[in-house]
Design an enzyme around this catalytic site. Structure first.
Site, short mmCIF file in Angstrom:
data_model
loop_
_atom_site.label_atom_id
_atom_site.label_comp_id
_atom_site.label_asym_id
_atom_site.label_seq_id
_atom_site.Cartn_x
_atom_site.Cartn_y
_atom_site.Cartn_z
N CYS A 169 0.97 -1.22 -0.03
CA CYS A 169 -0.07 0.04 -0.01
C CYS A 169 0.85 1.44 -0.03
CB CYS A 169 -0.93 0.00 1.01
SG CYS A 169 -2.21 -1.26 0.89
N HIS A 179 -3.25 7.40 2.43
CA HIS A 179 -3.76 5.74 1.84
C HIS A 179 -5.23 5.45 2.59
CE1 HIS A 179 -3.93 1.79 0.82
NE2 HIS A 179 -3.79 1.35 1.90
N ASN A 198 -10.43 -0.10 -0.63
CA ASN A 198 -8.59 0.00 -0.62
C ASN A 198 -7.90 -0.70 -1.88
OD1 ASN A 198 -6.07 -0.50 -0.09
ND2 ASN A 198 -6.24 -1.23 1.83
#
Ligand code: ACO
Length: 331
Positions: free
Chosen positions: A116, A256, A286
């Site tokens: 990520c 994020h 996500n």
């Protein structure tokens, strides 16, 4: 010697057409729209269909949009970096295929795996390639087909992730705009909390690994949550301090999109105003390396020349950090 700063000069994005909403997930696993919304803030995510199109399909679409908007001749691109945890294949660079399909005939390219944090790390290397003076146009793409590594019988992970891609162009900037500073970190102890165990050198694919579902993403959500909040908060605070900035100097935090509650906790720790935080997790979930460029894609019209942006991310590894960048153009 004057320092060459590396600025973002164009943005592109792509999300697949197929929408997987919470109502559809209720039919697949024992969950509810209420649980998903209150625990994650996610309402729907996009899923690449068929999955076999591969991450390169979305990366190419995002880059093509950027190229078209910018009126860029692909043969002038020097370097293509694809940040991804889900490359088309374990061997054969996804970036090589993407560059060729784009017509970037004079470029080299490579994949960057930072989970990520892949796009955040990519910003660091893209800007370093520019600041060295050696390259003038670096295309950085964050792209992930999370649906290819998610177990859709596991309610603890399948509600969180989605597919997508975002692209930015880094170029030298004569006014000093662009990437200013960064705090980047890793902690390899984190790999027990967030991993895909099989398919790598430690546990090559076998009939046993497939039947034990070890090719899917595993995470201990609570631990990841805790580390994500504390490490992103610490990285942002360190970055503010080393640049003599306060949170009031920051126009936008580009964080994020892992979980809305993680974003809320960071905003609270940093005492941010509600409108300082860019958020789109409710629509995409996500998307791993794609969350940061997809935020830029969604909010590009809001961003104005000379605004101060703080990026932060946290992901598998663990990997994390924060980056301070000044925006270089009005859309
Ligand atoms: N629907 C309904 N119930 C669920 C679901 C679901 N989808 N998922 C879990 N539950 C249940 C659990 O089984 C548990 O039940 P129990 O109490 O009977 O045992 C209960 O809900 C609470 O579970 P928790 O895991 O404690 O729930 P939590 O509030 O921590 O939320 C979540 C889970 C959403 C995964 C959260 O921990 C999280 O977001 N973690 C961070 C994930 C992340 O940010 N990853 C980023 C990196 S990803 C990358 O790098 C690729």
């Amino acid at each position: 010697m004057t320092t060459i700063t590396a600025a973002i000069t164009a943005v592109g994005g792509y999300v697949p057409e197929h929408v997987l909403n919470n109502a559809a997930l209720e039919q697949m696993v024992d969950t509810s729209d209420e649980w998903i919304t209150t625990r994650t803030g996610i309402k729907e995510r996009r899923i690449l269909k068929p999955t076999s199109l591969g991450t390169s399909f979305m990366a190419i679409a995002a880059a093509r949009e950027l190229i078209q908007k910018k009126g860029l001749n692909p043969s002038t691109i020097d370097l293509v970096i694809v940040s991804t945890a889900t490359p088309d294949m374990p061997v054969s660079s996804t970036a090589a295929y993407v560059a060729t399909e784009l017509g970037a005939t004079n470029a080299f390219g490579y994949d960057l795996q930072g989970a990520c944090s892949g796009f955040l790390y990519g910003m660091s290397v893209a800007s370093a390639h520019i600041s060295s003076g050696r390259y003038k146009k670096v295309l950085l793409i964050g792209a992930d087909t999370m649906s290819s590594i998610i177990d859709y019988t596991d309610r603890t992970t399948c509600v969180i992730f989605g597919d997508g891609a975002g692209a930015v162009l880094f170029e030298p900037n004569e006014e000093g705009f662009g990437l200013q500073d960064e705090v980047l970190r890793v902690d390899g102890n984190g790999r027990s909390f967030l991993k895909i165990e099989a398919g790598g050198s430690m546990m090559p694919a076998s009939a046993e690994t497939v039947s034990a579902r070890k090719h899917f993403l595993y995470q201990e959500g609570k631990s990841v949550f805790k580390f994500a909040v504390s490490n992103m908060t610490r990285a942002v605070n360190q970055l503010l301090e080393q640049n003599n900035l306060t949170k009031n100097d920051i126009d936008y935090v580009v964080a994020h999109q892992a979980n809305k509650r993680i974003l809320d906790a960071i905003a609270k720790n940093l005492a941010l105003q509600h409108d300082q935080m860019l958020i789109n997790i409710e629509r995409y979930g996500n998307t791993t390396a794609a969350t940061l460029p997809l935020l830029l894609w969604d909010y590009e019209d809001k961003l104005k020349k000379n605004q101060k942006l703080l990026f932060t991310a946290f992901g598998g590894g663990f990997t994390w950090g924060a980056t301070y960048l000044t925006w270089a153009y009005n859309n």
